[in-house]
Design a protein around this motif. Sequence first.
Motif, PDB file in Angstrom:
ATOM      1  N   GLY A 216      -5.953  -9.936  17.168  1.00 41.88           N
ATOM      2  CA  GLY A 216      -6.169 -11.329  16.783  1.00 41.88           C
ATOM      3  C   GLY A 216      -6.046 -11.493  15.289  1.00 41.88           C
ATOM      4  N   THR A 217      -6.173 -12.734  14.840  1.00 40.78           N
ATOM      5  CA  THR A 217      -6.120 -12.971  13.394  1.00 40.78           C
ATOM      6  C   THR A 217      -7.467 -12.653  12.741  1.00 40.78           C
ATOM      7  OG1 THR A 217      -6.613 -15.318  13.797  1.00 40.78           O
ATOM      8  CG2 THR A 217      -4.294 -14.705  13.511  1.00 40.78           C
ATOM      9  N   PHE A 218      -8.579 -12.911  13.473  1.00 39.26           N
ATOM     10  CA  PHE A 218      -9.929 -12.668  12.937  1.00 39.26           C
ATOM     11  C   PHE A 218     -10.048 -13.296  11.550  1.00 39.26           C
ATOM     12  CE2 PHE A 218      -8.914  -8.995  15.733  1.00 39.26           C
ATOM     13  CZ  PHE A 218      -9.782  -9.315  16.764  1.00 39.26           C
ATOM     14  N   ASP A 219      -9.913 -14.615  11.543  1.00 38.32           N
ATOM     15  CA  ASP A 219      -9.784 -15.364  10.284  1.00 38.32           C
ATOM     16  C   ASP A 219     -10.887 -16.423  10.142  1.00 38.32           C
ATOM     17  OD1 ASP A 219      -8.460 -16.038   7.899  1.00 38.32           O
ATOM     18  OD2 ASP A 219      -7.131 -17.466   8.883  1.00 38.32           O
ATOM     19  N   PRO A 220     -12.172 -16.014   9.997  1.00 37.57           N
ATOM     20  CA  PRO A 220     -12.682 -14.653   9.846  1.00 37.57           C
ATOM     21  C   PRO A 220     -13.253 -14.106  11.161  1.00 37.57           C
ATOM     22  CG  PRO A 220     -14.399 -16.185   9.231  1.00 37.57           C
ATOM     23  CD  PRO A 220     -13.216 -17.022   9.665  1.00 37.57           C
TER      24      PRO A 220
ATOM     25  N   LEU B  26      -0.973  -8.834  11.171  1.00 30.32           N
ATOM     26  CA  LEU B  26      -0.400  -9.089   9.851  1.00 30.32           C
ATOM     27  C   LEU B  26       0.186 -10.486   9.808  1.00 30.32           C
ATOM     28  CD1 LEU B  26       0.413  -8.011   7.044  1.00 30.32           C
ATOM     29  CD2 LEU B  26       2.561  -7.237   8.092  1.00 30.32           C
ATOM     30  N   LEU B  27       1.060 -10.797  10.755  1.00 34.00           N
ATOM     31  CA  LEU B  27       1.677 -12.118  10.859  1.00 34.00           C
ATOM     32  C   LEU B  27       1.927 -12.394  12.340  1.00 34.00           C
ATOM     33  CD1 LEU B  27       2.796 -14.569   9.335  1.00 34.00           C
ATOM     34  CD2 LEU B  27       5.033 -13.439   9.324  1.00 34.00           C
ATOM     35  N   PRO B  28       1.002 -13.080  13.022  1.00 37.07           N
ATOM     36  CA  PRO B  28       1.134 -13.305  14.464  1.00 37.07           C
ATOM     37  C   PRO B  28       2.337 -14.198  14.771  1.00 37.07           C
ATOM     38  CG  PRO B  28      -0.688 -14.589  13.569  1.00 37.07           C
ATOM     39  CD  PRO B  28      -0.233 -13.680  12.467  1.00 37.07           C
TER      40      PRO B  28
ATOM     41  N   GLN C 299      -0.228 -19.906  13.604  1.00 30.64           N
ATOM     42  CA  GLN C 299       0.002 -20.197  12.199  1.00 30.64           C
ATOM     43  C   GLN C 299      -0.407 -19.001  11.345  1.00 30.64           C
ATOM     44  OE1 GLN C 299      -2.266 -23.770  11.421  1.00 30.64           O
ATOM     45  NE2 GLN C 299      -0.600 -25.104  12.086  1.00 30.64           N
ATOM     46  N   ARG C 300       0.176 -18.938  10.158  1.00 28.01           N
ATOM     47  CA  ARG C 300      -0.165 -17.860   9.232  1.00 28.01           C
ATOM     48  C   ARG C 300      -1.660 -17.920   8.909  1.00 28.01           C
ATOM     49  NH1 ARG C 300       2.624 -14.870   5.315  1.00 28.01           N
ATOM     50  NH2 ARG C 300       4.566 -15.953   5.877  1.00 28.01           N
ATOM     51  N   PRO C 301      -2.355 -16.790   8.988  1.00 28.55           N
ATOM     52  CA  PRO C 301      -3.796 -16.781   8.667  1.00 28.55           C
ATOM     53  C   PRO C 301      -4.053 -17.262   7.247  1.00 28.55           C
ATOM     54  CG  PRO C 301      -3.134 -14.751   9.748  1.00 28.55           C
ATOM     55  CD  PRO C 301      -1.871 -15.476   9.423  1.00 28.55           C
TER      56      PRO C 301
ATOM     57  N   PRO D 164       6.706  -3.887  10.343  1.00 33.42           N
ATOM     58  CA  PRO D 164       7.420  -5.102   9.931  1.00 33.42           C
ATOM     59  C   PRO D 164       6.889  -6.328  10.653  1.00 33.42           C
ATOM     60  CG  PRO D 164       8.774  -3.783  11.414  1.00 33.42           C
ATOM     61  CD  PRO D 164       7.576  -2.942  11.080  1.00 33.42           C
ATOM     62  N   ALA D 165       6.936  -7.480   9.980  1.00 31.81           N
ATOM     63  CA  ALA D 165       6.546  -8.754  10.586  1.00 31.81           C
ATOM     64  C   ALA D 165       7.748  -9.340  11.335  1.00 31.81           C
ATOM     65  CB  ALA D 165       6.056  -9.703   9.504  1.00 31.81           C
ATOM     66  N   PRO D 166       7.471 -10.192  12.356  1.00 31.83           N
ATOM     67  CA  PRO D 166       6.162 -10.585  12.858  1.00 31.83           C
ATOM     68  C   PRO D 166       5.499  -9.480  13.667  1.00 31.83           C
ATOM     69  CG  PRO D 166       7.877 -11.544  14.231  1.00 31.83           C
ATOM     70  CD  PRO D 166       8.570 -10.885  13.079  1.00 31.83           C
ATOM     71  N   SER D 167       4.207  -9.665  13.942  1.00 30.66           N
ATOM     72  CA  SER D 167       3.403  -8.614  14.569  1.00 30.66           C
ATOM     73  C   SER D 167       3.510  -8.668  16.090  1.00 30.66           C
ATOM     74  CB  SER D 167       1.942  -8.769  14.131  1.00 30.66           C
ATOM     75  OG  SER D 167       1.830  -8.775  12.727  1.00 30.66           O
TER      76      SER D 167
END
Length: 226
Positions: A14-18, A45-47, A51-53, A88-91
């Motif tokens: 997951g992004t865990f943001d936060p 890193l980049l799901p 959206q970007r975290p 490498p991205a995307p994740s």
Amino acid sequence: MAADAALRVGLFGGTFDPVHQGHIELALRVLARCRLDRLWFIPALLPPHKQRPLASFAHRAAMIEAALADCRQTDGRIRCARIEERLPAPSYTLNTVQALIREEPGCRYSLVIGADSLLDLPHWHRIDELLQTVDLIVVKRDEIDRTAVDRALTALTPAFVREPGHCDRWHGQGGRIALYLDDIELPVSSSAIREELAEGATPALLPPPVLAHIRRHRLYGWKETV
């Protein structure tokens, strides 16, 4: 989940943001319920589907590590794996799992996902390969019921077949297994927590070390209240 002697490892991505206490509680319950040997948080890193975290990968990983270090219940069996930092991205999940297998081949991996992600699996990158590489642990999400979970699993390619006499266990190709845990629910989104932080509030679900990290680095628009 496996009959062999391989180390059983759950992968909670997951992004865990936060990251918050709901994530930690879910990890602890899945670890115990599924009798896993380890459970790894995998910050993206980049799901590819989100959206970007808002916070950087380094900050998000550091907050996970701080929360786990503060939780005595983990007993060292839950950790943060920074594997996607080196990929490498995307994740894409398949790439992450393949990298983990190269680095630690003596494990049997289980992907921990919410029922909403299960319904979306057909759209994931090279999902047929992923389903032959990992087991699935599906936890409850919102209003997605058991019938929808059953339909989703049987519609996958390769498909899963319900184990006779069990309502929460399915068999897939190559000995793969899917479990549905309807009494464990994926926690609420971190977006509400970010909104509280931006208002200078102290979200109840944030572990103290995570809040301290956010305050120290002024993440999520944090402002001290008078």
